[in-house]
Design an enzyme around this catalytic site. Sequence first.
Site, PDB file in Angstrom:
ATOM      1  CD  GLU A  75     -60.991 -42.125 -15.981  1.00 45.46           C
ATOM      2  OE1 GLU A  75     -61.336 -43.584 -16.413  1.00 45.46           O
ATOM      3  OE2 GLU A  75     -61.824 -41.243 -16.595  1.00 45.46           O
ATOM      4  CB  CYS A  93     -64.112 -44.541 -19.135  1.00 45.12           C
ATOM      5  SG  CYS A  93     -64.499 -43.139 -18.102  1.00 45.12           S
TER       6      CYS A  93
END
Length: 484
Positions: free
Chosen positions: A257, A291
């Site tokens: 990720e 993020c």
Amino acid sequence: MTMKSLTETVPRGLYIGGTWRDASDDGRIEVTDPADGGPITEVASGTVGDALDAVAAAHAALPSWRGTPPRERGEILRRAFELMTERREQLAELIVRENGKALPDARSEVTYAAEFFRWYAEEAVRAIGSVQTAPSGANKILVLRQPVGVALLITPWNFPAAMATRKIAPALAAGCTVILKPASDTPLTALAMAEILEESGVPAGVVNVIPSRRSGAVAAAVLADPRVRKLSFTGSTEVGRVLLAQAAGTVVNCSMELGGNAPFLVLADADLDQAVTGAMVAKMRNGGEACTAANRFYVHASIAGEFSRRLAAAMDKLTVGPGLEPGIDVGPLVNAATRDKVAELVDGAIDSGARVLTGARSVDRPGFFYLPTVLSDVPADAPILGEEIFGPVAPIVPFHTVEEAVALANDTEYGLVSYLYTADLGAGLAVCEQLEAGMVGLNRPVVSDPAAPFGGVKQSGIGREGGHDGLLEFTEAKYVAVQW
């Protein structure tokens, strides 16, 4: 329990094989408070040898844990959920101290993090295989889902509890054992999580926690060990590329990720009140250090001016200060380097022609504070639009057609999440299909959910976390050809 007593009671050693110990060379990591830059405490900094000891402990514990009935694994995870929930306030305060985020954000993180334990307590019994008759009719095709094995988990500093539970929970549910390498800026939360898991009944060696300033050397050594069969990493795309190259040496199963550059699209027919409210959440959750944070705002030219003014007014109302003080909305950034990067990106945007509607400066006080910032009329080629800001800054770019907005949104190597606001659900869904992102928030500023598959496309990652997909990431399919 007071904050002082909490920081004193969290273990400060390495957690290997069910025991707490110092680093083999007595190395230490100084943990600092982003609100004033001062030291909080020190924790052990593991060596390569310590990390390989953790691999040995995880490998030794694997057969027994893999053979533990799924229901028993699930009950342990359920107990971890209950303990996290009981200690929500204490864990939130600990996160504020080492991470800097405002207390309301930290409380939300603990609640979110605990949910991964609850979700995977339920998923532990659902590693479902399949059986079918071969097309030829000669045999049966039996597919089993088995744990992949020893897993290295590397987590970032921005969500020190949630990023740990999002990896540990599915790994344990699947029957894997783990070595957690937390970020050096925020090791205390990971060590507190180890305590909770131990108290929940996780057997010795199933979970090992190795804080270390020697991140590169530790990761390389662990990935080179043939006993390690899984890597789950959350962090920057740059580091992810390095880890993928290292994992190739032993062909380790990888989940990544990575970075994001989330566009936030506001079409001409959008409800402005709803869009501004959503923008505040998508941008300012965790102070922008996420993020999934909205990074680039593309707003139809007919409403861009009004949207910008309303967003700036909302940003002006936020109170900036130390996260544990009452009434604080935005805490400091995690360290000086992050604050300085944000300031540099903002200054570059201003030099390229952007107008400052609010903010655009550091706060004159100890700690790593930066004011919530709105920049309007940002040129579409400004450098600030090309990388993650990771701070409380909203650059706004006007567009004229939906096709132009989609092209601008997709013009990036990243593809984690996109946000879209429109009054036309059908048109919105059509745009969602065109957006190059693993997740889309349609008239919604939050996509994270333990029950949903979280992850990106392009250089934002490989694989998914959360949902049933997250469990499967820690399993491998075994096909058995059988006749009966």
